[in-house]
Motif scaffolding. Structure first.
Motif, PDB file in Angstrom:
ATOM      1  N   ALA A  62       0.814  -1.208   0.000  1.00  0.00           N
ATOM      2  CA  ALA A  62       0.000   0.000   0.000  1.00  0.00           C
ATOM      3  C   ALA A  62       0.857   1.271   0.000  1.00  0.00           C
ATOM      4  CB  ALA A  62      -0.934   0.012   1.217  1.00  0.00           C
ATOM      5  N   ARG A  63       2.082   1.162   0.553  1.00  0.00           N
ATOM      6  CA  ARG A  63       2.934   2.351   0.648  1.00  0.00           C
ATOM      7  C   ARG A  63       4.368   1.921   0.914  1.00  0.00           C
ATOM      8  NH1 ARG A  63       2.307   7.802   2.130  1.00  0.00           N
ATOM      9  NH2 ARG A  63       4.065   8.618   3.291  1.00  0.00           N
ATOM     10  N   ILE A  64       5.305   2.660   0.325  1.00  0.00           N
ATOM     11  CA  ILE A  64       6.721   2.454   0.612  1.00  0.00           C
ATOM     12  C   ILE A  64       7.383   3.818   0.762  1.00  0.00           C
ATOM     13  CG2 ILE A  64       8.943   1.573  -0.205  1.00  0.00           C
ATOM     14  CD1 ILE A  64       7.478  -0.600  -1.702  1.00  0.00           C
ATOM     15  N   GLU A  65       8.166   3.957   1.820  1.00  0.00           N
ATOM     16  CA  GLU A  65       8.979   5.156   2.041  1.00  0.00           C
ATOM     17  C   GLU A  65      10.430   4.702   2.108  1.00  0.00           C
ATOM     18  OE1 GLU A  65       7.887   7.241   5.624  1.00  0.00           O
ATOM     19  OE2 GLU A  65       5.787   6.692   5.337  1.00  0.00           O
ATOM     20  N   GLY A  88      -1.382  -4.179  12.488  1.00  0.00           N
ATOM     21  CA  GLY A  88      -2.726  -3.761  12.843  1.00  0.00           C
ATOM     22  C   GLY A  88      -3.679  -4.912  12.578  1.00  0.00           C
ATOM     23  N   ASN A  89      -4.962  -4.609  12.418  1.00  0.00           N
ATOM     24  CA  ASN A  89      -5.937  -5.657  12.097  1.00  0.00           C
ATOM     25  C   ASN A  89      -5.781  -6.168  10.673  1.00  0.00           C
ATOM     26  OD1 ASN A  89      -7.215  -5.653  14.620  1.00  0.00           O
ATOM     27  ND2 ASN A  89      -8.434  -3.862  14.039  1.00  0.00           N
ATOM     28  N   LYS A  90      -5.503  -5.241   9.743  1.00  0.00           N
ATOM     29  CA  LYS A  90      -5.390  -5.599   8.338  1.00  0.00           C
ATOM     30  C   LYS A  90      -4.040  -5.261   7.726  1.00  0.00           C
ATOM     31  CE  LYS A  90     -10.306  -5.148   7.175  1.00  0.00           C
ATOM     32  NZ  LYS A  90     -11.248  -4.581   6.190  1.00  0.00           N
ATOM     33  N   SER A  91      -3.239  -4.467   8.409  1.00  0.00           N
ATOM     34  CA  SER A  91      -1.983  -4.013   7.802  1.00  0.00           C
ATOM     35  C   SER A  91      -0.776  -4.372   8.665  1.00  0.00           C
ATOM     36  CB  SER A  91      -2.018  -2.510   7.561  1.00  0.00           C
ATOM     37  OG  SER A  91      -2.054  -1.813   8.783  1.00  0.00           O
ATOM     38  N   THR A  92       0.368  -4.412   7.992  1.00  0.00           N
ATOM     39  CA  THR A  92       1.644  -4.726   8.617  1.00  0.00           C
ATOM     40  C   THR A  92       2.667  -3.710   8.130  1.00  0.00           C
ATOM     41  OG1 THR A  92       1.098  -7.076   8.561  1.00  0.00           O
ATOM     42  CG2 THR A  92       3.408  -6.522   8.882  1.00  0.00           C
ATOM     43  N   ASP A  93       3.449  -3.154   9.048  1.00  0.00           N
ATOM     44  CA  ASP A  93       4.544  -2.262   8.685  1.00  0.00           C
ATOM     45  C   ASP A  93       5.838  -3.053   8.743  1.00  0.00           C
ATOM     46  OD1 ASP A  93       2.735  -0.215   8.464  1.00  0.00           O
ATOM     47  OD2 ASP A  93       3.357   0.818  10.281  1.00  0.00           O
ATOM     48  N   VAL A  94       6.531  -3.111   7.611  1.00  0.00           N
ATOM     49  CA  VAL A  94       7.789  -3.829   7.490  1.00  0.00           C
ATOM     50  C   VAL A  94       8.908  -2.801   7.363  1.00  0.00           C
ATOM     51  CG1 VAL A  94       9.126  -5.494   6.143  1.00  0.00           C
ATOM     52  CG2 VAL A  94       6.639  -5.762   6.341  1.00  0.00           C
ATOM     53  N   GLU A  95       9.909  -2.930   8.225  1.00  0.00           N
ATOM     54  CA  GLU A  95      11.048  -2.015   8.199  1.00  0.00           C
ATOM     55  C   GLU A  95      12.261  -2.728   7.615  1.00  0.00           C
ATOM     56  OE1 GLU A  95      13.478   0.906  11.251  1.00  0.00           O
ATOM     57  OE2 GLU A  95      12.436  -0.819  12.077  1.00  0.00           O
ATOM     58  N   GLN A 106      30.610  -1.225   8.381  1.00  0.00           N
ATOM     59  CA  GLN A 106      29.175  -1.362   8.124  1.00  0.00           C
ATOM     60  C   GLN A 106      28.560   0.030   7.984  1.00  0.00           C
ATOM     61  OE1 GLN A 106      27.512  -4.674   8.175  1.00  0.00           O
ATOM     62  NE2 GLN A 106      29.663  -5.051   7.776  1.00  0.00           N
ATOM     63  N   ILE A 107      28.008   0.327   6.807  1.00  0.00           N
ATOM     64  CA  ILE A 107      27.456   1.646   6.513  1.00  0.00           C
ATOM     65  C   ILE A 107      25.988   1.491   6.137  1.00  0.00           C
ATOM     66  CG2 ILE A 107      27.617   3.658   4.995  1.00  0.00           C
ATOM     67  CD1 ILE A 107      30.577   2.778   4.508  1.00  0.00           C
ATOM     68  N   ALA A 108      25.114   2.289   6.753  1.00  0.00           N
ATOM     69  CA  ALA A 108      23.690   2.280   6.380  1.00  0.00           C
ATOM     70  C   ALA A 108      23.532   3.042   5.068  1.00  0.00           C
ATOM     71  CB  ALA A 108      22.854   2.923   7.473  1.00  0.00           C
ATOM     72  N   ALA A 109      23.052   2.342   4.040  1.00  0.00           N
ATOM     73  CA  ALA A 109      22.859   2.955   2.728  1.00  0.00           C
ATOM     74  C   ALA A 109      21.433   3.464   2.549  1.00  0.00           C
ATOM     75  CB  ALA A 109      23.192   1.966   1.618  1.00  0.00           C
ATOM     76  N   ALA A 110      20.476   2.806   3.188  1.00  0.00           N
ATOM     77  CA  ALA A 110      19.072   3.219   3.053  1.00  0.00           C
ATOM     78  C   ALA A 110      18.252   2.588   4.167  1.00  0.00           C
ATOM     79  CB  ALA A 110      18.509   2.794   1.696  1.00  0.00           C
ATOM     80  N   SER A 111      17.167   3.268   4.508  1.00  0.00           N
ATOM     81  CA  SER A 111      16.169   2.685   5.403  1.00  0.00           C
ATOM     82  C   SER A 111      14.824   2.812   4.703  1.00  0.00           C
ATOM     83  CB  SER A 111      16.163   3.389   6.761  1.00  0.00           C
ATOM     84  OG  SER A 111      15.820   4.745   6.613  1.00  0.00           O
ATOM     85  N   ALA A 112      13.954   1.845   4.956  1.00  0.00           N
ATOM     86  CA  ALA A 112      12.671   1.831   4.260  1.00  0.00           C
ATOM     87  C   ALA A 112      11.565   1.334   5.180  1.00  0.00           C
ATOM     88  CB  ALA A 112      12.742   0.934   3.022  1.00  0.00           C
TER      89      ALA A 112
END
Length: 142
Positions: A62-65, A88-95, A106-112
């Motif tokens: 549904a959305r990606i940042e 939530g009841n219908k949604s999941t946030d994946v990091e 170790q270098i962080a290149a991106a977070s989503a």
């Protein structure tokens, strides 16, 4: 900003391919979506005990940042960290956190952050997250 890798249990290794590059000779911004998709599928296959060839996912994106923190170059060794941040009841946030290993650093290149919605593709409507899936994710993330 420091990113806490210890919050993540799941790791997916990815090799940067020549075809991932753009005219500026670094990984194209859209390719990061492919990296996090590959990691998300690997995460759910492992957590839910599914075969690697399974495409049986009753969810829709549904959305990606994405926060682009560092360019990724040909030859960089990547590790994409994945975790379910909340359900939530219908949604999941994946990091996700994309880490580059450059000469042992170790270098962080991106977070989503990806919001998935449980979905019935036959009825074409959102559904409640099935209890068995919720239970397996919660047990993994403890």
């Amino acid at each position: 900003m420091k990113h806490d890798k210890s919050r993540f249990k799941h790791k997916t290794k990815i090799d940067v391919r020549f075809s991932d590059l753009d005219a500026m000779r670094h990984v194209n911004n859209a390719t990061y979506l492919t990296f996090i998709e590959e990691a998300r599928i690997a995460y759910f296959n492992e957590v839910l005990g599914r075969d690697k060839s399974s495409l049986n996912y009753n969810a829709i994106v549904a959305r990606i940042e994405i926060d682009y923190l560092q360019p990724i170059n040909l030859g960089d060794k990547l590790e994409v960290l994945t975790r379910v941040l909340k359900m939530g009841n219908k949604s999941t946030d994946v990091e996700n956190l994309i880490i580059i290993d450059r000469n042992g650093e170790q270098i962080a290149a991106a977070s989503a952050l990806t919001k998935l919605v449980a979905y019935d593709y036959k009825k074409l409507e959102s559904i409640q997250i099935p209890g068995i899936i919720r239970d397996k994710i919660e047990a993994y993330e403890k």
